[in-house]
Design an enzyme around this catalytic site. Sequence first.
Site, mmCIF file in Angstrom:
data_model
loop_
_atom_site.group_PDB
_atom_site.id
_atom_site.type_symbol
_atom_site.label_atom_id
_atom_site.label_comp_id
_atom_site.label_asym_id
_atom_site.label_seq_id
_atom_site.Cartn_x
_atom_site.Cartn_y
_atom_site.Cartn_z
ATOM 1 N N LYS A 1 0.829 -1.219 0.000
ATOM 2 C CA LYS A 1 0.000 0.000 0.000
ATOM 3 C C LYS A 1 0.860 1.264 0.000
ATOM 4 O O LYS A 1 0.643 2.164 -0.787
ATOM 5 C CB LYS A 1 -0.879 0.080 1.255
ATOM 6 C CG LYS A 1 -1.956 -0.960 1.383
ATOM 7 C CD LYS A 1 -2.854 -0.664 2.581
ATOM 8 C CE LYS A 1 -2.169 -0.763 3.922
ATOM 9 N NZ LYS A 1 -1.711 -2.090 4.306
ATOM 10 N N ARG B 1 -9.567 1.378 8.791
ATOM 11 C CA ARG B 1 -9.120 0.025 9.120
ATOM 12 C C ARG B 1 -10.195 -0.763 9.854
ATOM 13 O O ARG B 1 -9.971 -1.914 10.203
ATOM 14 C CB ARG B 1 -7.884 0.116 9.995
ATOM 15 C CG ARG B 1 -6.600 -0.322 9.287
ATOM 16 C CD ARG B 1 -5.499 -0.316 10.312
ATOM 17 N NE ARG B 1 -4.315 -0.991 9.888
ATOM 18 C CZ ARG B 1 -3.278 -0.403 9.305
ATOM 19 N NH1 ARG B 1 -3.334 0.868 9.010
ATOM 20 N NH2 ARG B 1 -2.198 -1.107 9.014
ATOM 21 N N ARG C 1 11.517 -6.264 4.598
ATOM 22 C CA ARG C 1 11.482 -4.832 4.330
ATOM 23 C C ARG C 1 12.258 -3.986 5.332
ATOM 24 O O ARG C 1 12.393 -4.321 6.490
ATOM 25 C CB ARG C 1 10.061 -4.334 4.130
ATOM 26 C CG ARG C 1 9.188 -4.210 5.311
ATOM 27 C CD ARG C 1 7.799 -3.763 4.813
ATOM 28 N NE ARG C 1 6.890 -3.628 5.921
ATOM 29 C CZ ARG C 1 5.629 -3.345 5.790
ATOM 30 N NH1 ARG C 1 5.090 -3.171 4.603
ATOM 31 N NH2 ARG C 1 4.859 -3.219 6.858
ATOM 32 N N ARG D 1 11.070 -1.923 11.193
ATOM 33 C CA ARG D 1 9.989 -1.476 12.086
ATOM 34 C C ARG D 1 9.764 -2.513 13.185
ATOM 35 O O ARG D 1 9.838 -3.706 12.931
ATOM 36 C CB ARG D 1 8.698 -1.309 11.282
ATOM 37 C CG ARG D 1 8.494 0.085 10.750
ATOM 38 C CD ARG D 1 7.363 0.152 9.751
ATOM 39 N NE ARG D 1 6.114 -0.459 10.209
ATOM 40 C CZ ARG D 1 4.989 -0.443 9.494
ATOM 41 N NH1 ARG D 1 4.963 0.154 8.317
ATOM 42 N NH2 ARG D 1 3.905 -1.006 9.946
ATOM 43 N N ARG E 1 -0.835 -8.951 13.309
ATOM 44 C CA ARG E 1 -1.384 -7.931 12.401
ATOM 45 C C ARG E 1 -2.273 -8.575 11.338
ATOM 46 O O ARG E 1 -3.297 -8.015 10.959
ATOM 47 C CB ARG E 1 -0.249 -7.115 11.756
ATOM 48 C CG ARG E 1 0.434 -6.208 12.781
ATOM 49 C CD ARG E 1 1.763 -5.688 12.272
ATOM 50 N NE ARG E 1 1.628 -4.781 11.157
ATOM 51 C CZ ARG E 1 2.609 -4.509 10.286
ATOM 52 N NH1 ARG E 1 3.790 -5.094 10.426
ATOM 53 N NH2 ARG E 1 2.411 -3.684 9.305
HETATM 54 P P1 AMP Z 1 0.713 0.809 8.894
HETATM 55 O O1 AMP Z 1 1.926 1.658 8.767
HETATM 56 O O2 AMP Z 1 -0.443 1.281 8.064
HETATM 57 O O3 AMP Z 1 1.017 -0.660 8.711
HETATM 58 O O4 AMP Z 1 0.216 0.970 10.413
HETATM 59 C C1 AMP Z 1 1.029 0.572 11.499
HETATM 60 C C2 AMP Z 1 0.187 0.405 12.738
HETATM 61 O O5 AMP Z 1 -0.415 1.661 13.114
HETATM 62 C C3 AMP Z 1 -0.986 -0.552 12.638
HETATM 63 O O6 AMP Z 1 -0.606 -1.909 12.804
HETATM 64 C C4 AMP Z 1 -1.871 -0.059 13.771
HETATM 65 O O7 AMP Z 1 -1.349 -0.450 15.018
HETATM 66 C C5 AMP Z 1 -1.708 1.452 13.684
HETATM 67 N N1 AMP Z 1 -2.707 2.049 12.768
HETATM 68 C C6 AMP Z 1 -2.458 2.618 11.553
HETATM 69 N N2 AMP Z 1 -3.594 3.076 11.008
HETATM 70 C C7 AMP Z 1 -4.588 2.775 11.879
HETATM 71 C C8 AMP Z 1 -5.996 2.971 11.858
HETATM 72 N N3 AMP Z 1 -6.615 3.559 10.815
HETATM 73 N N4 AMP Z 1 -6.718 2.543 12.927
HETATM 74 C C9 AMP Z 1 -6.109 1.949 13.983
HETATM 75 N N5 AMP Z 1 -4.790 1.711 14.057
HETATM 76 C C10 AMP Z 1 -4.022 2.135 13.016
#
Ligand code: AMP
Length: 208
Positions: A13, A86, A120, A151, A162
């Site tokens: 994404k 999400r 990654r 990360r 996740r």
């Molecule tokens: P990402 O970088 O999109 O993979 O997001 C990393 C982490 O941030 C996720 O695993 C969640 O813990 C948190 N997170 C990101 N976006 C959201 C969202 N829209 N709602 C809730 N938690 C979020």
Amino acid sequence: MKLVFLGPPGAGKGTQAERICKRFNLAHISTGDMLRYEIAQKTPLGLKAAELINGGHLVPDEMVVGMVSERMQSAEHGFLLDGFPRTVSQAEKLTEITEIDCVVNIDVPSERLVERIVRRRSCPDCDIVYDIGELENGEVCRQCGKPLVIRKDDTPEVAHERFHVYNERTAPIIKYYEDKGLLLTVNGDKSKSEVEQEILRGLGKADA
Ligand code: AMP
């Protein structure tokens, strides 16, 4: 243009969002990047979010909804939401706030995802994500030269949590947008440029 990018962790994404935003001058609104920034700055919100994120859990809706709606308002040329919504309740809130043109669902077979995640490396400043196979000149960011990091939630253990959270809480959004006639599903198990071309075709912008 107002777009949403959906997909499980590791689907690509962020990578595709970068490309599409550059091409159409859209604001790239990534809730994950915004939350990681809050964590790095040690803000009260960041301190609350860190434990949840590092454990692979979602943060509460109210932590992200306000942040996103503020950023959308300042996006003059349109925006791309990456990692939001999400949950179905976040999607319902988004529908109340604004109208979305298209929801791009990046589909990748689940057995490919863990492999992609553990390979990654991310730039802590630019949030650009690299696969270790494309780092000929060492693990540094091509844009800013900073050393890349893994990360904390990119370990196999947290990645499994996740995926579980994605299947339980996020995947139902696919039907929500399908029912609204907004869903565009693309095959994310191809090269970056091929996936981008499929997205462009689906958006009716193949010659952009
Ligand atoms: P990402 O970088 O999109 O993979 O997001 C990393 C982490 O941030 C996720 O695993 C969640 O813990 C948190 N997170 C990101 N976006 C959201 C969202 N829209 N709602 C809730 N938690 C979020």
